[in-house]
Design an enzyme around this catalytic site. Structure first.
Site, short mmCIF file in Angstrom:
data_model
loop_
_atom_site.label_atom_id
_atom_site.label_comp_id
_atom_site.label_asym_id
_atom_site.label_seq_id
_atom_site.Cartn_x
_atom_site.Cartn_y
_atom_site.Cartn_z
CG HIS A 142 -5.87 -0.29 -1.19
ND1 HIS A 142 -5.06 0.27 -2.15
CD2 HIS A 142 -5.18 -0.22 -0.02
CE1 HIS A 142 -3.93 0.66 -1.59
NE2 HIS A 142 -3.98 0.38 -0.30
CB SER B 265 -0.96 -0.04 1.19
OG SER B 265 -1.91 0.99 1.12
#
Length: 310
Positions: free
Chosen positions: A196, A92
């Site tokens: 996300h 991430s």
């Protein structure tokens, strides 16, 4: 072959940056970064409580700064620089740390870009009360189908029996009350939004605009992307993936499959380490690893470099 990895949001803990600031030049470097992005990184990394550093706008720049600081200390400890590693990747927001280490972005660009990312994602998260929870155990297909039934997104497919669900707080509560068949437990994560997922789409436009100010170089190491586990060879492609990835699932399982295919023999995780090496111990059995939590871990990391450097 050694792989260097950088952790994502949720890895931060109160005071984790404190020992790193005692290294020569570290406090001055962090001070300059703080001035450049308008955020007191030293304060948040040493004195702030868990709730303060849970704030997305704080956590993301703090994690990238810690990753860059520990990477510099790591290089100094073994003296081989980037040439010690065969590949680099981040989970991430850790992808930005990885991009800087691979030479795609300068440290200044990485900190500026992650500041925009954190602010944009925090703003998107404020629209609706959302969150994330890790589902431990269970067959992946069964878990994903169960999440979809509850209206949740499999935002992080991490491998090693871990899938992170994301959605509204009501959907997360429903998951906690009705976990997937075969799973062991559901653990709420210390994050402030459904990252996300489609909830983050507003942040994509802000990042796309910020990306126009970057001058990315092609990576000097094999850069493994969260999007699909592929090795990305151009700086432009790395940046494009960094922009889009905030609203798309993290496929860390595929990244680890790529590490294995590349012939990984050792893994070092940058500060605040522990999460990714933990996954690797289960998914890449027998591959030695070192997690950088404090500068005391640098000696073990240097020993691993000496044994497995490219």
């Amino acid at each position: 072959m050694l792989v260097l990895v950088a952790p994502g949001q949720g890895a931060q803990t109160p005071g984790f940056l404190t020992p790193w600031l005692d290294l020569p030049g570290a406090a001055e470097r962090v001070g300059a970064w703080s001035d450049a992005i308008g955020l007191d990184l030293a304060h948040y990394g040493t004195k702030a409580d868990a709730e303060e550093i849970r704030d997305t706008a704080v956590a993301q720049p703090l994690l990238v700064a810690a990753g860059l600081l520990s990477a510099s200390a790591l290089d100094a400890s073994h003296g081989k620089g980037r040439t010690a590693f065969g590949a680099v990747s981040g989970h991430s927001v850790g992808e930005i740390t990885a991009a800087a280490y691979a030479g795609v972005l300068s440290d200044a660009e990485a900190l500026s870009f992650v500041r925009t990312r954190g602010l944009g994602m925090a703003e998107a998260a404020a629209v609706t009360a959302t969150g994330m929870a890790a589902v431990l155990g269970g067959e992946p297909d069964v878990v994903v189908a169960h999440l979809e039934k509850l209206g949740l997104t499999a935002a992080n497919i991490n491998g090693a029996g871990q899938i992170v669900a994301a959605g509204t707080m009501e959907q997360i509560a429903a998951l906690e009350a009705d976990k997937p068949e075969g799973s062991m437990k559901v653990v709420a994560l210390k994050v402030a939004g459904a990252f996300h997922t489609h909830h983050m789409i507003p942040a994509v436009d802000k990042l796309a605009e910020a990306a126009q100010a970057l001058s990315p170089a092609d990576p000097e190491l094999k850069y493994v992307s969260n999007k699909d586990g592929h090795v990305v060879t151009t700086g432009a492609d790395v940046v494009a993936r960094l922009v889009g990835q905030v609203a798309n699932p993290v496929r860390w399982d595929l990244c680890m499959e790529t590490f294995a295919a590349l012939g990984v023999t050792g893994i070092i995780e940058l500060c605040p380490g522990g999460t990714l090496t933990g996954l690797a111990k289960r998914a890449l059995k027998g591959v030695p690893s070192v997690a950088l939590k404090t500068p005391d871990d640098l000696e073990k990391a240097a020993e691993l470099v000496a044994e497995h450097a490219a």
